[in-house]
Design a protein around this motif. Structure first.
Motif, mmCIF file in Angstrom:
data_model
loop_
_atom_site.group_PDB
_atom_site.id
_atom_site.type_symbol
_atom_site.label_atom_id
_atom_site.label_comp_id
_atom_site.label_asym_id
_atom_site.label_seq_id
_atom_site.Cartn_x
_atom_site.Cartn_y
_atom_site.Cartn_z
ATOM 1 N N VAL A 142 18.017 12.423 14.464
ATOM 2 C CA VAL A 142 18.505 11.971 13.164
ATOM 3 C C VAL A 142 19.994 11.688 13.269
ATOM 4 O O VAL A 142 20.755 12.495 13.810
ATOM 5 C CB VAL A 142 18.239 13.015 12.064
ATOM 6 C CG1 VAL A 142 18.813 12.537 10.737
ATOM 7 C CG2 VAL A 142 16.743 13.282 11.925
ATOM 8 N N LEU A 143 20.387 10.533 12.746
ATOM 9 C CA LEU A 143 21.789 10.144 12.685
ATOM 10 C C LEU A 143 22.273 10.249 11.249
ATOM 11 O O LEU A 143 21.630 9.728 10.320
ATOM 12 C CB LEU A 143 21.986 8.705 13.171
ATOM 13 C CG LEU A 143 21.938 8.428 14.669
ATOM 14 C CD1 LEU A 143 20.538 8.635 15.240
ATOM 15 C CD2 LEU A 143 22.410 7.002 14.966
ATOM 16 N N SER A 144 23.386 10.919 11.060
ATOM 17 C CA SER A 144 24.110 11.035 9.793
ATOM 18 C C SER A 144 23.442 11.955 8.782
ATOM 19 O O SER A 144 24.068 12.902 8.300
ATOM 20 C CB SER A 144 24.344 9.657 9.156
ATOM 21 O OG SER A 144 25.004 9.789 7.918
ATOM 22 N N ARG A 145 22.175 11.722 8.468
ATOM 23 C CA ARG A 145 21.542 12.434 7.354
ATOM 24 C C ARG A 145 21.256 13.880 7.711
ATOM 25 O O ARG A 145 20.442 14.166 8.581
ATOM 26 C CB ARG A 145 20.238 11.736 6.975
ATOM 27 C CG ARG A 145 19.532 12.363 5.783
ATOM 28 C CD ARG A 145 20.349 12.227 4.526
ATOM 29 N NE ARG A 145 20.569 10.816 4.187
ATOM 30 C CZ ARG A 145 21.515 10.390 3.368
ATOM 31 N NH1 ARG A 145 22.339 11.243 2.811
ATOM 32 N NH2 ARG A 145 21.648 9.104 3.118
ATOM 33 N N PRO A 146 21.888 14.839 7.048
ATOM 34 C CA PRO A 146 21.627 16.252 7.347
ATOM 35 C C PRO A 146 20.218 16.655 6.924
ATOM 36 O O PRO A 146 19.547 15.945 6.165
ATOM 37 C CB PRO A 146 22.671 16.993 6.506
ATOM 38 C CG PRO A 146 23.614 15.958 6.011
ATOM 39 C CD PRO A 146 22.867 14.670 5.980
ATOM 40 N N HIS A 147 19.786 17.799 7.391
ATOM 41 C CA HIS A 147 18.553 18.371 6.862
ATOM 42 C C HIS A 147 18.696 18.463 5.337
ATOM 43 O O HIS A 147 19.753 18.850 4.825
ATOM 44 C CB HIS A 147 18.318 19.764 7.468
ATOM 45 C CG HIS A 147 16.972 20.326 7.154
ATOM 46 N ND1 HIS A 147 16.650 20.836 5.917
ATOM 47 C CD2 HIS A 147 15.848 20.459 7.922
ATOM 48 C CE1 HIS A 147 15.403 21.258 5.928
ATOM 49 N NE2 HIS A 147 14.889 21.045 7.132
ATOM 50 N N PRO A 148 17.654 18.095 4.584
ATOM 51 C CA PRO A 148 17.776 18.100 3.118
ATOM 52 C C PRO A 148 18.253 19.420 2.534
ATOM 53 O O PRO A 148 18.986 19.429 1.528
ATOM 54 C CB PRO A 148 16.354 17.758 2.657
ATOM 55 C CG PRO A 148 15.791 16.956 3.780
ATOM 56 C CD PRO A 148 16.362 17.565 5.027
ATOM 57 N N ASN A 149 17.854 20.527 3.126
ATOM 58 C CA ASN A 149 18.286 21.818 2.587
ATOM 59 C C ASN A 149 19.785 22.026 2.783
ATOM 60 O O ASN A 149 20.474 22.575 1.919
ATOM 61 C CB ASN A 149 17.505 22.954 3.242
ATOM 62 C CG ASN A 149 16.020 22.878 2.953
ATOM 63 O OD1 ASN A 149 15.538 21.903 2.367
ATOM 64 N ND2 ASN A 149 15.267 23.882 3.377
ATOM 65 N N ALA A 150 20.302 21.577 3.933
ATOM 66 C CA ALA A 150 21.741 21.661 4.184
ATOM 67 C C ALA A 150 22.493 20.724 3.243
ATOM 68 O O ALA A 150 23.585 21.048 2.749
ATOM 69 C CB ALA A 150 22.041 21.319 5.636
ATOM 70 N N PHE A 151 21.911 19.561 2.990
ATOM 71 C CA PHE A 151 22.520 18.594 2.075
ATOM 72 C C PHE A 151 22.594 19.164 0.664
ATOM 73 O O PHE A 151 23.640 19.116 0.004
ATOM 74 C CB PHE A 151 21.687 17.315 2.094
ATOM 75 C CG PHE A 151 22.442 16.061 1.770
ATOM 76 C CD1 PHE A 151 23.800 16.075 1.528
ATOM 77 C CD2 PHE A 151 21.784 14.851 1.712
ATOM 78 C CE1 PHE A 151 24.496 14.909 1.242
ATOM 79 C CE2 PHE A 151 22.454 13.676 1.427
ATOM 80 C CZ PHE A 151 23.819 13.706 1.187
ATOM 81 N N ARG B 275 16.964 15.819 -4.359
ATOM 82 C CA ARG B 275 16.281 15.806 -3.075
ATOM 83 C C ARG B 275 15.383 17.038 -2.972
ATOM 84 O O ARG B 275 15.848 18.158 -3.124
ATOM 85 C CB ARG B 275 17.291 15.809 -1.922
ATOM 86 C CG ARG B 275 18.108 14.547 -1.856
ATOM 87 C CD ARG B 275 19.366 14.725 -1.017
ATOM 88 N NE ARG B 275 20.205 13.544 -1.133
ATOM 89 C CZ ARG B 275 21.013 13.287 -2.147
ATOM 90 N NH1 ARG B 275 21.097 14.145 -3.149
ATOM 91 N NH2 ARG B 275 21.727 12.183 -2.187
ATOM 92 N N THR B 276 14.124 16.814 -2.706
ATOM 93 C CA THR B 276 13.185 17.925 -2.626
ATOM 94 C C THR B 276 13.451 18.735 -1.363
ATOM 95 O O THR B 276 13.557 18.167 -0.270
ATOM 96 C CB THR B 276 11.741 17.401 -2.591
ATOM 97 O OG1 THR B 276 11.517 16.609 -3.758
ATOM 98 C CG2 THR B 276 10.752 18.552 -2.544
ATOM 99 N N PRO B 277 13.575 20.063 -1.483
ATOM 100 C CA PRO B 277 13.785 20.869 -0.284
ATOM 101 C C PRO B 277 12.569 20.837 0.630
ATOM 102 O O PRO B 277 11.437 20.623 0.186
ATOM 103 C CB PRO B 277 14.035 22.281 -0.829
ATOM 104 C CG PRO B 277 13.667 22.259 -2.262
ATOM 105 C CD PRO B 277 13.564 20.846 -2.713
ATOM 106 N N GLY C 78 25.836 22.637 8.715
ATOM 107 C CA GLY C 78 24.822 23.510 8.131
ATOM 108 C C GLY C 78 23.405 23.166 8.515
ATOM 109 O O GLY C 78 22.488 23.967 8.317
ATOM 110 N N THR C 79 23.188 21.985 9.089
ATOM 111 C CA THR C 79 21.834 21.574 9.465
ATOM 112 C C THR C 79 21.208 22.530 10.469
ATOM 113 O O THR C 79 19.996 22.785 10.431
ATOM 114 C CB THR C 79 21.870 20.128 10.008
ATOM 115 O OG1 THR C 79 22.163 19.247 8.914
ATOM 116 C CG2 THR C 79 20.554 19.712 10.632
ATOM 117 N N ARG C 80 22.020 23.092 11.345
ATOM 118 C CA ARG C 80 21.454 24.004 12.355
ATOM 119 C C ARG C 80 20.755 25.207 11.717
ATOM 120 O O ARG C 80 19.860 25.803 12.335
ATOM 121 C CB ARG C 80 22.537 24.475 13.323
ATOM 122 C CG ARG C 80 23.559 25.416 12.740
ATOM 123 C CD ARG C 80 24.482 25.996 13.824
ATOM 124 N NE ARG C 80 25.257 24.958 14.504
ATOM 125 C CZ ARG C 80 25.041 24.544 15.758
ATOM 126 N NH1 ARG C 80 24.066 25.069 16.460
ATOM 127 N NH2 ARG C 80 25.815 23.632 16.284
#
Length: 284
Positions: A126-135, A214-216, A242-244
Protein backbone atom coordinates in the motif's frame (compact mmCIF):
# COMPACT_ATOMS: atom_id res chain seq x y z
CA UNK A 1 -0.69 -3.30 -23.28
CA UNK A 2 -4.23 -1.97 -23.08
CA UNK A 3 -6.96 -4.60 -22.80
CA UNK A 4 -10.48 -5.05 -21.45
CA UNK A 5 -11.86 -7.37 -18.79
CA UNK A 6 -15.61 -7.94 -18.42
CA UNK A 7 -16.84 -9.15 -15.04
CA UNK A 8 -20.59 -8.82 -15.56
CA UNK A 9 -23.33 -6.85 -17.32
CA UNK A 10 -22.31 -3.20 -17.63
CA UNK A 11 -18.89 -3.88 -16.13
CA UNK A 12 -16.20 -3.91 -18.81
CA UNK A 13 -12.98 -2.55 -17.37
CA UNK A 14 -10.09 -1.05 -19.29
CA UNK A 15 -6.85 -2.54 -17.98
CA UNK A 16 -3.13 -2.21 -18.49
CA UNK A 17 -1.74 -5.75 -18.62
CA UNK A 18 1.82 -6.95 -19.09
CA UNK A 19 3.70 -10.20 -18.60
CA UNK A 20 2.97 -13.84 -19.26
CA UNK A 21 -0.62 -14.85 -18.54
CA UNK A 22 0.49 -17.88 -16.52
CA UNK A 23 2.91 -15.89 -14.34
CA UNK A 24 2.08 -14.94 -10.73
CA UNK A 25 -0.55 -12.20 -10.76
CA UNK A 26 0.05 -8.72 -9.36
CA UNK A 27 -3.13 -6.60 -9.26
CA UNK A 28 -2.52 -2.85 -8.95
CA UNK A 29 -5.33 -0.49 -7.87
CA UNK A 30 -5.12 3.25 -8.50
CA UNK A 31 -6.53 6.04 -6.38
CA UNK A 32 -7.78 9.62 -6.83
CA UNK A 33 -6.90 12.00 -8.37
CA UNK A 34 -5.11 9.80 -10.87
CA UNK A 35 -5.73 6.92 -13.25
CA UNK A 36 -4.47 3.40 -13.91
CA UNK A 37 -1.52 5.06 -15.67
CA UNK A 38 -0.02 5.70 -12.24
CA UNK A 39 1.23 2.10 -12.55
CA UNK A 40 2.77 2.36 -16.03
CA UNK A 41 6.34 1.97 -14.76
CA UNK A 42 5.45 -0.77 -12.28
CA UNK A 43 3.54 -2.94 -14.75
CA UNK A 44 6.53 -2.90 -17.09
CA UNK A 45 9.00 -3.64 -14.27
CA UNK A 46 6.86 -6.47 -12.93
CA UNK A 47 6.57 -8.07 -16.36
CA UNK A 48 10.36 -7.94 -16.81
CA UNK A 49 10.72 -9.66 -13.44
CA UNK A 50 8.44 -12.54 -14.42
CA UNK A 51 5.06 -11.45 -13.09
CA UNK A 52 1.68 -10.90 -14.72
CA UNK A 53 0.81 -7.28 -13.91
CA UNK A 54 -2.76 -6.03 -14.29
CA UNK A 55 -3.81 -2.46 -13.47
CA UNK A 56 -7.54 -1.85 -13.98
CA UNK A 57 -9.21 1.46 -14.62
CA UNK A 58 -11.71 0.99 -11.85
CA UNK A 59 -15.47 1.49 -11.47
CA UNK A 60 -16.48 4.84 -12.92
CA UNK A 61 -13.09 5.52 -14.44
CA UNK A 62 -13.69 2.99 -17.23
CA UNK A 63 -16.44 4.19 -19.54
CA UNK A 64 -17.62 0.59 -19.92
CA UNK A 65 -17.91 0.16 -16.13
CA UNK A 66 -19.64 3.38 -15.16
CA UNK A 67 -22.97 2.95 -13.38
CA UNK A 68 -25.03 6.09 -12.89
CA UNK A 69 -22.99 8.13 -10.35
CA UNK A 70 -26.18 9.77 -9.11
CA UNK A 71 -26.98 6.39 -7.54
CA UNK A 72 -24.13 6.37 -5.06
CA UNK A 73 -25.20 2.94 -3.73
CA UNK A 74 -23.61 1.56 -6.90
CA UNK A 75 -20.25 2.95 -5.75
CA UNK A 76 -20.23 1.62 -2.21
CA UNK A 77 -17.00 0.20 -0.86
CA UNK A 78 -18.10 -3.43 -1.10
CA UNK A 79 -18.70 -3.03 -4.85
CA UNK A 80 -15.16 -1.69 -5.28
CA UNK A 81 -13.74 -4.63 -3.35
CA UNK A 82 -15.73 -7.17 -5.34
CA UNK A 83 -14.75 -5.51 -8.63
CA UNK A 84 -11.10 -6.07 -7.81
CA UNK A 85 -11.69 -9.67 -6.79
CA UNK A 86 -13.67 -10.35 -9.97
CA UNK A 87 -10.91 -8.85 -12.11
CA UNK A 88 -8.34 -11.02 -10.33
CA UNK A 89 -10.50 -14.10 -10.93
CA UNK A 90 -10.81 -13.21 -14.62
CA UNK A 91 -7.03 -13.16 -14.91
CA UNK A 92 -6.66 -16.90 -14.31
CA UNK A 93 -7.22 -19.50 -11.59
CA UNK A 94 -9.80 -17.93 -9.23
CA UNK A 95 -8.37 -19.92 -6.30
CA UNK A 96 -4.72 -19.01 -6.87
CA UNK A 97 -3.20 -16.48 -4.51
CA UNK A 98 -2.04 -13.15 -5.94
CA UNK A 99 -0.12 -10.04 -4.94
CA UNK A 100 -2.15 -6.88 -4.32
CA UNK A 101 -0.94 -3.27 -4.63
CA UNK A 102 -2.93 -0.11 -3.98
CA UNK A 103 -2.43 3.64 -3.76
CA UNK A 104 -4.71 6.17 -2.08
CA UNK A 105 -8.31 4.96 -2.66
CA UNK A 106 -6.82 1.83 -4.23
CA UNK A 107 -4.96 1.39 -0.96
CA UNK A 108 -8.22 1.62 0.98
CA UNK A 109 -9.68 -1.10 -1.24
CA UNK A 110 -6.53 -3.17 -0.80
CA UNK A 111 -6.77 -2.96 3.00
CA UNK A 112 -10.41 -4.05 2.70
CA UNK A 113 -9.53 -7.03 0.51
CA UNK A 114 -6.78 -8.08 2.91
CA UNK A 115 -9.32 -7.93 5.73
CA UNK A 116 -12.04 -9.89 3.89
CA UNK A 117 -9.96 -12.28 1.78
CA UNK A 118 -6.58 -12.75 3.50
CA UNK A 119 -6.17 -16.31 2.23
CA UNK A 120 -6.30 -15.07 -1.37
CA UNK A 121 -3.28 -12.78 -0.99
CA UNK A 122 0.39 -13.68 -1.08
CA UNK A 123 1.33 -10.11 -0.19
CA UNK A 124 -0.06 -6.61 0.22
CA UNK A 125 1.62 -3.35 -0.78
CA UNK A 126 0.00 0.00 0.00
CA UNK A 127 1.24 3.45 -0.96
CA UNK A 128 0.23 6.51 1.08
CA UNK A 129 -3.06 5.24 2.52
CA UNK A 130 -2.61 4.15 6.15
CA UNK A 131 -4.50 1.27 7.67
CA UNK A 132 -8.05 2.61 8.21
CA UNK A 133 -7.81 2.16 11.97
CA UNK A 134 -4.59 4.19 12.10
CA UNK A 135 -6.22 6.82 9.89
CA UNK A 136 -9.30 7.06 12.12
CA UNK A 137 -7.11 7.32 15.22
CA UNK A 138 -5.05 10.11 13.65
CA UNK A 139 -8.21 11.96 12.57
CA UNK A 140 -9.33 12.04 16.21
CA UNK A 141 -6.09 13.50 17.60
CA UNK A 142 -6.49 16.90 19.28
CA UNK A 143 -3.75 18.51 17.16
CA UNK A 144 -6.12 18.38 14.16
CA UNK A 145 -3.25 17.70 11.75
CA UNK A 146 -4.76 14.72 9.92
CA UNK A 147 -8.21 16.29 9.91
CA UNK A 148 -6.73 19.31 8.14
CA UNK A 149 -4.87 17.14 5.64
CA UNK A 150 -8.12 15.30 4.83
CA UNK A 151 -10.32 18.38 4.48
CA UNK A 152 -10.68 17.85 0.72
CA UNK A 153 -12.64 14.65 1.39
CA UNK A 154 -15.56 16.71 2.71
CA UNK A 155 -15.25 19.16 -0.18
CA UNK A 156 -15.71 16.27 -2.60
CA UNK A 157 -19.16 15.62 -1.13
CA UNK A 158 -20.43 18.96 -2.50
CA UNK A 159 -22.67 18.72 -5.57
CA UNK A 160 -20.48 21.07 -7.63
CA UNK A 161 -17.19 19.33 -6.76
CA UNK A 162 -16.61 17.90 -10.25
CA UNK A 163 -16.98 21.27 -11.96
CA UNK A 164 -14.70 22.89 -9.38
CA UNK A 165 -11.98 20.29 -9.89
CA UNK A 166 -12.18 20.52 -13.70
CA UNK A 167 -12.52 24.31 -13.94
CA UNK A 168 -9.89 26.33 -15.82
CA UNK A 169 -8.49 23.33 -17.69
CA UNK A 170 -8.41 21.16 -14.54
CA UNK A 171 -6.38 23.77 -12.65
CA UNK A 172 -7.06 22.14 -9.25
CA UNK A 173 -5.61 18.86 -10.48
CA UNK A 174 -2.67 20.39 -12.31
CA UNK A 175 -1.60 22.50 -9.33
CA UNK A 176 -1.85 19.52 -7.00
CA UNK A 177 0.10 17.22 -9.29
CA UNK A 178 2.84 19.80 -9.87
CA UNK A 179 3.19 20.40 -6.13
CA UNK A 180 3.64 16.65 -5.61
CA UNK A 181 6.26 16.14 -8.29
CA UNK A 182 4.06 14.42 -10.87
CA UNK A 183 5.74 14.80 -14.28
CA UNK A 184 3.73 16.72 -16.90
CA UNK A 185 3.47 13.70 -19.22
CA UNK A 186 2.02 11.62 -16.38
CA UNK A 187 -0.48 14.40 -15.62
CA UNK A 188 -1.65 14.37 -19.23
CA UNK A 189 -2.15 10.59 -19.16
CA UNK A 190 -4.28 10.92 -16.03
CA UNK A 191 -6.33 13.72 -17.57
CA UNK A 192 -6.98 11.59 -20.65
CA UNK A 193 -8.92 9.26 -18.33
CA UNK A 194 -10.22 11.57 -15.61
CA UNK A 195 -10.42 15.00 -17.20
CA UNK A 196 -14.04 14.87 -18.37
CA UNK A 197 -17.25 15.47 -16.40
CA UNK A 198 -18.62 11.93 -16.73
CA UNK A 199 -15.48 10.27 -15.35
CA UNK A 200 -15.00 12.91 -12.64
CA UNK A 201 -18.57 12.59 -11.37
CA UNK A 202 -18.13 8.82 -11.18
CA UNK A 203 -14.78 9.11 -9.42
CA UNK A 204 -16.27 11.46 -6.83
CA UNK A 205 -19.16 9.05 -6.32
CA UNK A 206 -16.67 6.89 -4.39
CA UNK A 207 -16.42 9.65 -1.77
CA UNK A 208 -20.16 10.34 -1.76
CA UNK A 209 -20.98 6.66 -1.31
CA UNK A 210 -18.67 6.45 1.69
CA UNK A 211 -19.42 9.81 3.27
CA UNK A 212 -17.07 11.22 5.87
CA UNK A 213 -16.72 8.04 7.95
CA UNK A 214 -14.23 5.23 7.32
CA UNK A 215 -15.35 1.85 8.60
CA UNK A 216 -12.78 0.26 10.91
CA UNK A 217 -11.23 -3.06 9.89
CA UNK A 218 -9.62 -5.92 11.74
CA UNK A 219 -5.88 -6.35 11.98
CA UNK A 220 -4.20 -7.23 8.69
CA UNK A 221 -2.95 -10.81 8.54
CA UNK A 222 -1.15 -10.53 5.17
CA UNK A 223 2.58 -9.72 4.73
CA UNK A 224 2.52 -5.98 4.13
CA UNK A 225 4.75 -3.32 2.63
CA UNK A 226 3.60 0.21 3.45
CA UNK A 227 5.24 3.05 1.50
CA UNK A 228 4.82 6.66 2.64
CA UNK A 229 6.45 9.82 1.33
CA UNK A 230 7.20 12.19 4.17
CA UNK A 231 6.10 15.13 1.99
CA UNK A 232 2.65 13.60 1.44
CA UNK A 233 0.23 16.45 2.04
CA UNK A 234 -2.73 14.10 2.66
CA UNK A 235 -1.24 11.71 5.25
CA UNK A 236 0.62 12.81 8.35
CA UNK A 237 3.29 10.98 10.30
CA UNK A 238 0.94 9.85 13.08
CA UNK A 239 -1.29 7.91 10.70
CA UNK A 240 1.64 6.55 8.71
CA UNK A 241 3.70 5.38 11.68
CA UNK A 242 0.57 4.12 13.46
CA UNK A 243 -0.19 1.63 10.69
CA UNK A 244 2.24 -0.88 12.18
CA UNK A 245 -0.08 -1.22 15.21
CA UNK A 246 -2.68 -2.91 12.98
CA UNK A 247 -0.47 -5.30 10.99
CA UNK A 248 0.64 -8.25 13.14
CA UNK A 249 1.81 -10.07 10.00
CA UNK A 250 5.26 -9.49 8.49
CA UNK A 251 5.48 -5.72 8.05
CA UNK A 252 7.84 -3.36 6.27
CA UNK A 253 7.49 0.41 6.52
CA UNK A 254 9.41 2.41 3.92
CA UNK A 255 9.65 6.19 4.25
CA UNK A 256 10.54 8.08 1.06
CA UNK A 257 12.23 11.37 2.07
CA UNK A 258 10.93 14.41 0.22
CA UNK A 259 8.37 12.39 -1.77
CA UNK A 260 4.76 13.54 -1.98
CA UNK A 261 1.43 11.79 -2.35
CA UNK A 262 1.94 10.34 -5.85
CA UNK A 263 5.06 8.27 -5.23
CA UNK A 264 4.58 5.89 -8.17
CA UNK A 265 4.60 8.89 -10.52
CA UNK A 266 7.27 10.90 -8.71
CA UNK A 267 9.84 8.15 -7.99
CA UNK A 268 8.72 5.17 -10.12
CA UNK A 269 12.04 3.32 -10.07
CA UNK A 270 12.27 3.39 -6.28
CA UNK A 271 8.67 2.20 -5.91
CA UNK A 272 9.29 -0.64 -8.38
CA UNK A 273 12.46 -1.64 -6.53
CA UNK A 274 10.71 -1.81 -3.16
CA UNK A 275 7.73 -3.65 -4.65
CA UNK A 276 9.87 -6.32 -6.33
CA UNK A 277 11.85 -6.90 -3.14
CA UNK A 278 8.62 -7.39 -1.18
CA UNK A 279 7.12 -9.80 -3.72
CA UNK A 280 10.33 -11.86 -3.77
CA UNK A 281 10.13 -12.24 0.02
CA UNK A 282 6.56 -13.56 -0.20
CA UNK A 283 6.16 -15.77 -3.28
CA UNK A 284 2.77 -17.08 -4.38
Amino acid sequence: MLAKIATGPGLEFDVIADGSQDAPLVLLLHGFAESFHTWDAQTAALARAGYRAVAPSQRGYSAGARPDPANTALYQFDHLVEDAMAIAAACGDPDRRFHLVGHDWGGSIAWGIADKYPARLASLTVLSRPHPNAFNRALALPDGDQKHRSRHHRAFLELDAASVVLANDAEWLRVRWEANGVPPDAAERHLAVLGNPAAMEAALAWYRARGAIRTPLGSTQVPTLYIWGDADDTVGRSAAEGTRDFVPAAYTFEVLPGVGHFAADQVPDRVSELLLQHLARHPV
